[in-house]
Design a protein around this motif. Structure first.
Motif, PDB file in Angstrom:
ATOM      1  N   LEU A 207      -5.211  -7.047   5.541  1.00  0.00           N
ATOM      2  CA  LEU A 207      -6.346  -7.253   6.437  1.00  0.00           C
ATOM      3  C   LEU A 207      -6.787  -5.971   7.137  1.00  0.00           C
ATOM      4  N   GLY A 208      -6.104  -4.847   6.845  1.00  0.00           N
ATOM      5  CA  GLY A 208      -6.551  -3.565   7.374  1.00  0.00           C
ATOM      6  C   GLY A 208      -5.711  -2.973   8.487  1.00  0.00           C
ATOM      7  N   GLU A 209      -4.672  -3.667   8.946  1.00  0.00           N
ATOM      8  CA  GLU A 209      -3.815  -3.107   9.985  1.00  0.00           C
ATOM      9  C   GLU A 209      -2.871  -2.071   9.377  1.00  0.00           C
ATOM     10  N   GLN A 210      -2.288  -1.226  10.246  1.00  0.00           N
ATOM     11  CA  GLN A 210      -1.391  -0.163   9.782  1.00  0.00           C
ATOM     12  C   GLN A 210      -0.075  -0.214  10.547  1.00  0.00           C
ATOM     13  N   ILE A 211       1.016   0.151   9.845  1.00  0.00           N
ATOM     14  CA  ILE A 211       2.318   0.252  10.494  1.00  0.00           C
ATOM     15  C   ILE A 211       2.405   1.625  11.156  1.00  0.00           C
ATOM     16  N   LYS A 212       2.638   1.617  12.470  1.00  0.00           N
ATOM     17  CA  LYS A 212       2.772   2.882  13.188  1.00  0.00           C
ATOM     18  C   LYS A 212       4.099   3.540  12.840  1.00  0.00           C
ATOM     19  N   ALA A 213       4.179   4.841  13.065  1.00  0.00           N
ATOM     20  CA  ALA A 213       5.378   5.603  12.699  1.00  0.00           C
ATOM     21  C   ALA A 213       6.631   5.023  13.350  1.00  0.00           C
ATOM     22  N   GLU A 214       6.520   4.665  14.654  1.00  0.00           N
ATOM     23  CA  GLU A 214       7.701   4.158  15.353  1.00  0.00           C
ATOM     24  C   GLU A 214       8.094   2.754  14.892  1.00  0.00           C
ATOM     25  N   GLN A 215       7.182   2.041  14.214  1.00  0.00           N
ATOM     26  CA  GLN A 215       7.492   0.680  13.771  1.00  0.00           C
ATOM     27  C   GLN A 215       8.341   0.652  12.502  1.00  0.00           C
ATOM     28  N   TRP A 216       8.409   1.771  11.792  1.00  0.00           N
ATOM     29  CA  TRP A 216       9.238   1.792  10.584  1.00  0.00           C
ATOM     30  C   TRP A 216      10.704   1.545  10.925  1.00  0.00           C
ATOM     31  N   LEU A 217      11.131   1.934  12.137  1.00  0.00           N
ATOM     32  CA  LEU A 217      12.516   1.693  12.572  1.00  0.00           C
ATOM     33  C   LEU A 217      12.767   0.208  12.827  1.00  0.00           C
TER      34      LEU A 217
ATOM     35  N   ILE B 128       8.173 -10.571   7.417  1.00  0.00           N
ATOM     36  CA  ILE B 128       7.939  -9.448   6.500  1.00  0.00           C
ATOM     37  C   ILE B 128       6.683  -9.699   5.671  1.00  0.00           C
ATOM     38  N   LEU B 129       6.525 -10.921   5.174  1.00  0.00           N
ATOM     39  CA  LEU B 129       5.331 -11.262   4.410  1.00  0.00           C
ATOM     40  C   LEU B 129       4.091 -11.238   5.292  1.00  0.00           C
ATOM     41  N   MET B 130       4.264 -11.613   6.564  1.00  0.00           N
ATOM     42  CA  MET B 130       3.132 -11.559   7.488  1.00  0.00           C
ATOM     43  C   MET B 130       2.685 -10.126   7.721  1.00  0.00           C
ATOM     44  N   VAL B 131       3.640  -9.202   7.710  1.00  0.00           N
ATOM     45  CA  VAL B 131       3.286  -7.784   7.804  1.00  0.00           C
ATOM     46  C   VAL B 131       2.446  -7.376   6.594  1.00  0.00           C
ATOM     47  N   ALA B 132       2.847  -7.843   5.401  1.00  0.00           N
ATOM     48  CA  ALA B 132       2.082  -7.525   4.186  1.00  0.00           C
ATOM     49  C   ALA B 132       0.649  -8.059   4.291  1.00  0.00           C
ATOM     50  N   VAL B 133       0.515  -9.275   4.821  1.00  0.00           N
ATOM     51  CA  VAL B 133      -0.825  -9.848   5.005  1.00  0.00           C
ATOM     52  C   VAL B 133      -1.629  -9.010   5.986  1.00  0.00           C
ATOM     53  N   ALA B 134      -0.980  -8.586   7.078  1.00  0.00           N
ATOM     54  CA  ALA B 134      -1.669  -7.768   8.070  1.00  0.00           C
ATOM     55  C   ALA B 134      -2.161  -6.457   7.459  1.00  0.00           C
ATOM     56  N   LEU B 135      -1.361  -5.866   6.567  1.00  0.00           N
ATOM     57  CA  LEU B 135      -1.777  -4.633   5.889  1.00  0.00           C
ATOM     58  C   LEU B 135      -2.983  -4.889   4.997  1.00  0.00           C
TER      59      LEU B 135
END
Length: 310
Positions: A257-267, A248-255
């Motif tokens: 760094l400019g990456e985005q969570i796709k709509a289907e990834q919210w599930l 989860i924290l790695m996702v925050a780091v990725a955000l």
């Protein structure tokens, strides 16, 4: 138990920091970063063990090894499992396997939960069962989105549990055991760090690499030590479920760094974040119950003392 939870969350924060920190170490590649991490962590952990008076843990493993030389086989296997995971952690994002490895980290706590229940007989609270179900739904969605299970996913999902189980079997789930795991990776680490390219040339290009690598060693050492000690204070299943904090924290780091969570990834992420929230709630309930029990025991002790006095 509270100490174990705190250390586990601390280690997850530090590992997530490393996820971002690797982007600052250009022109080093994933293999070279892995090599320098392992080479520089050993003196850091050695210094910590000596200063804290815990060097006896290394002596204890060494004494067992001198009395039972065949233990070296288990230590080499343990070291190989750890080294492989740390190499993959640095190699995957730079070689098109970042998504596969992240899926492995999502599946890892579920595998540990299953093994904890089957192998160690861990008992789960109702909240932990609901958290496991939520996390499982998130992992299933991620599996559905990816559409396949790669070798790197399986290596993370099953390699780490094998490592933890082996350390418990060898009775080396301590900082002393971690010291030997890192020590035995040094030949491979040295090859990656000093092998193919001209190391002096790289440092001439980027002089501040010396400082950056020193900080890399400190962060890595603190992360590993926190993670190792946490594993000693937590049931296998809960230790596995808390592993969801790191991705989860790695996702925050990725955000960041400019990456985005796709709509289907919210599930994927929402059920997993729900699972983590439930674990925090369960930990809070445990702490409250522990404090109430301690107060009752102290109250009973005072009454007994008063009766003795009378």
């Amino acid at each position: 138990m509270f100490k174990g939870v705190a250390l586990s969350i601390t280690s997850s924060c530090l590992f997530a920091t490393l996820y971002y920190y690797a982007t600052l170490l250009s022109p080093l590649n994933g293999e070279e970063i892995f090599g320098w991490r392992m080479l520089l962590m050993l003196p850091c952990i050695t210094a910590f063990l000596i200063i804290s008076g815990e060097w006896c843990q290394v002596k204890a493993v060494w004494q067992r090894l001198s009395q039972k030389p065949q233990l070296l086989i288990g230590l080499c296997l343990s070291s190989a499992l750890l080294g492989t995971q740390q190499w993959l952690f640095m190699w995957a994002p730079l070689n098109g396997h970042g998504l596969d490895v992240s899926l492995g980290y999502f599946l890892l706590p579920l595998v540990m939960l299953m093994l904890g229940k089957v192998v160690y007989g861990d008992q789960l609270t109702s909240i932990q069962k609901i958290a496991a179900l939520c996390a499982g739904l998130g992992a299933l969605n991620e599996l559905y989105q990816v559409g396949k299970i790669s070798w790197s996913t399986l290596l993370v999902a099953f390699g780490f549990p094998l490592y933890f189980m082996l350390r418990r079997k060898l009775s080396t789930a301590s900082l002393g055991g971690l010291w030997f795991d890192i020590l035995l990776t040094l030949p491979v680490a040295a090859y990656f760090a000093l092998g193919d390219r001209s190391t002096p040339g790289v440092f001439t290009q980027v002089p501040n690499l010396y400082l950056l690598l020193a900080l890399l060693a400190v962060i890595s050492s603190a992360a590993f030590m926190s993670y190792t000690v946490a594993g000693k204070h937590l049931p296998f299943s809960l230790f596995g479920l808390l592993g969801y904090v790191e991705p989860i924290l790695m996702v925050a780091v990725a955000l960041i760094l400019g990456e985005q969570i796709k709509a289907e990834q919210w599930l994927t992420y929402m059920p997993i974040w729900t699972a983590v929230g439930l674990l925090v709630l369960d930990g809070g309930r445990y702490l409250r119950a522990t404090r109430l029990l301690a107060r009752e025991q102290n109250s009973a002790k005072v009454k007994v003392d008063l009766c003795d006095f009378v």
